[in-house]
Design a protein around this motif. Structure first.
Motif, short mmCIF file in Angstrom:
data_model
loop_
_atom_site.label_atom_id
_atom_site.label_comp_id
_atom_site.label_asym_id
_atom_site.label_seq_id
_atom_site.Cartn_x
_atom_site.Cartn_y
_atom_site.Cartn_z
N PHE A 1 0.85 -1.19 0.00
CA PHE A 1 0.00 0.00 0.00
C PHE A 1 0.89 1.24 0.00
O PHE A 1 1.82 1.35 0.80
CB PHE A 1 -0.93 0.02 1.22
N GLU B 1 -1.93 1.52 8.01
CA GLU B 1 -0.80 0.59 8.06
C GLU B 1 -1.07 -0.49 9.12
O GLU B 1 -0.85 -1.68 8.88
CB GLU B 1 0.49 1.35 8.40
N GLY C 1 -3.57 -2.85 7.83
CA GLY C 1 -2.95 -3.69 6.81
C GLY C 1 -2.13 -4.80 7.44
O GLY C 1 -2.18 -5.96 7.01
N TYR D 1 4.49 -1.35 3.25
CA TYR D 1 3.92 0.00 3.38
C TYR D 1 5.01 1.00 3.10
O TYR D 1 6.02 1.05 3.80
CB TYR D 1 3.38 0.17 4.80
N SER E 1 -1.56 -1.34 -3.93
CA SER E 1 -2.66 -0.38 -3.79
C SER E 1 -2.08 1.01 -3.55
O SER E 1 -1.03 1.17 -2.94
CB SER E 1 -3.56 -0.78 -2.62
N SER F 1 -3.07 5.21 -2.62
CA SER F 1 -3.96 6.32 -2.33
C SER F 1 -3.51 7.47 -3.22
O SER F 1 -2.55 8.18 -2.92
CB SER F 1 -3.88 6.73 -0.86
N THR G 1 -6.58 0.97 -6.47
CA THR G 1 -6.54 2.20 -5.67
C THR G 1 -7.27 1.97 -4.36
O THR G 1 -8.16 1.13 -4.25
CB THR G 1 -7.17 3.38 -6.41
N SER G 2 -6.87 2.74 -3.36
CA SER G 2 -7.51 2.64 -2.06
C SER G 2 -7.43 4.02 -1.42
O SER G 2 -6.42 4.70 -1.54
CB SER G 2 -6.75 1.62 -1.19
N ASP G 3 -8.50 4.45 -0.80
CA ASP G 3 -8.54 5.72 -0.08
C ASP G 3 -8.72 6.94 -1.00
O ASP G 3 -9.47 7.84 -0.70
CB ASP G 3 -7.29 5.88 0.80
N GLY H 1 -7.57 -0.10 6.01
CA GLY H 1 -6.29 -0.76 5.74
C GLY H 1 -6.47 -2.27 5.65
O GLY H 1 -5.91 -2.94 4.79
N THR I 1 -8.20 -3.15 2.43
CA THR I 1 -7.28 -2.99 1.30
C THR I 1 -6.44 -4.24 1.09
O THR I 1 -6.32 -4.76 -0.04
CB THR I 1 -6.35 -1.78 1.54
N VAL I 2 -5.86 -4.75 2.18
CA VAL I 2 -5.01 -5.94 2.06
C VAL I 2 -5.86 -7.16 1.70
O VAL I 2 -5.46 -8.00 0.89
CB VAL I 2 -4.22 -6.17 3.36
#
Lengths: 328, 328
Positions: free
Chosen positions: B32, B46, B49, B62, B89, B91, B114-116, B272, B275-276
């Motif tokens: 991420f 984090e 994640g 991260y 991923s 942001s 993408t994330s966030d 987080g 996302t993972v």
């Protein structure tokens, strides 16, 4: 040939650049006052002055550094590190008096580190401070441990938002700092030595000027002034964020150059620095008040610097300037 | 030169992270890349994640830029692609410039999502959304109208002008205001970049320019302390209320002092985690259901296949009454 030039002969005698800056400030104020009914208020004047405090102090140190042919691009992060020291003391409910001492002390220590790298290590100032910028930035992350210092106790704020004889403490501190530096420049050999180093370090050394001592001291002075700026920063915002001070070094350099201090050294102007800082802050504030998005503010600063330096370059090539230089 | 230095630093930090991760062989790797490292918000992502990586048996990397610089961010993503990390991923800081990186990931068979913060037209595999932009934009306006009424002037202070998530929220705020509250006057958004100092300056200027202002919205989490501090410094607690998208830790003292009335957000730790989890699903080639019950999350995540959005849930409102229940 006398190339060591000091600006004016007294506090109130100003050179051409300083007059142009004063006119530019007044012109900007006039335009903004006409364009926005909310501009010319006492509250807004206080806001502009308040926003100038840190930059005035850091700009003073930067003036000395540039005058001797030095520079410090890490100075904003130095303020951040000093702010962390202050914030940690306040966060642990320490005495605000201790916090006031801690800022300049941290600044002095970091100034010594910078001086050790640049002066003793004989690294060019731009390279040395660029390296330190990276180190300091990471130090900020590590010291803050990923948590902002926010919502700090207001003890320091209460102490520094008072007035002494009707003058705000910040104004008082700035006046004392500028007066002290002005006296050092005008009434002690320090001023002549500084400008001589700025003109030619080699010649200064051959003339028996203690180059290393003067350069070391100047980096420490700049550090102390930055530490004082950190104290006011923490008192105002009660917050130390991860990105603290990231724009300050470039703002300070911009203001000092606008003020007529030469980026190549050998020439400095304290009044010019004050006016340069005020012009930057007046523009930032006024542009927003008349409805220009804040996105455009850096563009205005950039254009201003290019304009002033460009104008100077062109006017130096005019016949009259050549004639005057030939006579001097 | 500065940004180059940052890149070098970021790249070396990254190769270190990857080298460490490489020790645990055979595990799938999910990365991420946040917009900025070191702020509590992304620290919480984090942490989430890491929790997911433990639960799902993957390696979590991260790494992100030390300030909100889109070029540095792309560089980091490109490095991760070159290292062969299987799912990455991001942001996104600048949606317009990420498409080529997505292409290069696809060419190597790497899942880039993408994330966030999203880049909808980039060809990304999926967008892991904290809440819908619409939900966030409308919630903050609805909550504000509850407090200051419909007949009010409201200012907006954002961070970087290129951050697509912030701009999307502002868009929905404006839409909601026009559609539901015709008397509400939303001022044009101002952009403060990443520092509290600039956010405070701009907020002070907004209050000066608009004496009838009732509230200021801090759109980027980094602008919350500045907005709150400006309201406190101007002595406008009670007459101007602050609100924004900031974490309970950042806003806690301002919620308690009254400078902030509420903040709207979600739990980044959960984001987080999601996302993972999504990265693992992509690597395994599993398709996402319309509703995904995930054991590590409080609420099921919904998936909109048409838009390619995996949604965490509805936004949360934090006030002085519930803020102490959260720690991020």
């Amino acid at each position: 040939m006398n190339t060591v030039r000091r600006s004016g002969n007294g506090i109130f005698s100003m050179n051409g650049r300083e007059w142009s800056l004063l006119v530019a400030c007044l012109l900007a104020i006039t335009i903004f006052s006409v364009a926005s009914p909310h501009y010319a208020t006492s509250g807004n004047a206080v806001t502009v002055l308040r926003n100038s405090v840190e930059l005035l102090l850091i700009g003073l140190g930067m003036t000395l550094l540039l005058a001797m042919g030095g520079i410090d691009v890490s100075i904003g992060i130095v303020m951040g590190l000093a702010a962390i020291a202050i914030g940690r003391i306040l966060g642990a409910d320490g005495s605000p008096f201790l916090a006031i001492v801690a800022g300049p002390m941290a600044g002095a220590v970091l100034g010594c580190v910078t001086a050790a790298v640049v002066v003793l290590g004989r690294v060019p100032a731009i390279v040395g401070t660029l390296g330190l910028l990276g180190v300091y930035r990471t130090a900020v992350f590590v010291l803050l441990g990923g948590q902002w210092l926010s919502g700090l106790p207001s003890s320091l704020t209460d102490l520094l938002s008072t007035t002494v004889l009707g003058i705000p403490v910040a104004a008082f501190a700035i006046a004392v700092a500028y007066l002290a530096v002005w006296l050092a420049l005008r009434r002690t050999p320090y001023g002549l030595h500084l400008l001589a180093i700025g003109n030619s370090e080699e010649k200064a050394r051959l003339s028996g000027i203690p180059v290393v001592k003067i350069r070391f001291a100047t980096f420490v002075i700049s550090g102390v002034l930055t530490g004082i700026a950190a104290t006011f920063y923490v008192a105002t915002y009660r917050n130390v964020e991860m990105t603290i001070g990231s724009t300050l070094a470039l703002d300070a350099i911009a203001a000092v150059i606008l003020g007529g201090t030469s980026i190549l050294g050998g020439r400095c102007s304290l009044i010019g620095t004050v006016l340069g800082v005020l012009l930057l802050r007046i523009l930032q504030n006024g542009l927003l008040l008349i409805g220009i998005p804040s996105l455009w503010q850096p563009v205005v600063t950039g254009v201003l610097i290019l304009g002033v330096l460009g104008f100077e370059a062109v006017s130096n090539r005019l016949p009259l300037a050549r004639f005057q230089r030939a006579r001097a | 030169m500065l940004s180059h230095l940052r890149k070098v630093l970021a790249a070396s930090a990254l190769s270190l992270a990857v080298a460490t991760a490489a020790h645990a062989a055979d595990k799938h790797k999910v990365a991420f890349v946040p917009q900025l490292i070191g702020i509590p918000y992304f620290n919480a992502m984090e942490a989430g994640g890491n929790r997911a990586a433990k639960d799902l048996g993957v390696d979590f990397i991260y790494s992100g830029p030390v300030d909100t610089n889109p070029v540095d961010q792309l560089q980091i993503v490109q490095n991760l692609i070159d290292q062969g990390v299987e799912a990455i991923s991001v942001s996104v800081l600048d949606a317009s410039s990420i498409a080529p990186v997505v292409e290069s990931a696809k060419a190597k068979g790497i899942k880039l999502f993408t994330s966030d913060s999203d880049a909808p037209d980039s060809g990304r595999a999926v967008y892991v959304a904290q809440a819908t932009d619409e939900g966030l934009g409308t919630t903050i306006i609805d909550e504000l109208v509850k407090r200051v009424g419909e007949d009010a002037t409201i200012g907006i202070v954002s961070g970087e002008a290129t951050a697509s998530n912030l701009n999307a929220w502002i868009g929905f705020m404006q839409k909601e205001a026009t559609a539901k509250y015709p008397k509400l006057k939303l001022l044009a958004p101002q952009f403060a970049g990443g520092t509290a100092e600039r956010a405070a300056q701009i907020s002070g200027d907004l209050m000066a320019a608009n004496p009838d202002i009732k509230a200021i919205i801090a759109v980027a989490s980094s602008t919350c302390p500045g907005v709150a501090q400006a309201i406190e410094t101007a002595g406008k607690i009670g007459s101007v209320i602050g609100a924004g998208y900031c974490s309970p830790n950042t806003a806690r003292s301002y919620l308690k002092s009254g400078a902030f009335s509420f903040t709207v957000l979600w739990d980044p730790e959960q984001l987080g985690y999601l996302t993972v989890w999504a990265g693992k699903q992509l690597i395994d080639g599993k398709s996402l259901e319309a509703e995904n019950k995930i054991s590590g999350l409080e609420k099921p995540a919904t998936y909109d296949a048409a838009k390619g959005i995996l949604l965490l849930g509805p936004p949360a409102v934090f006030t002085k009454d519930n803020v102490d229940k959260f720690n991020f």
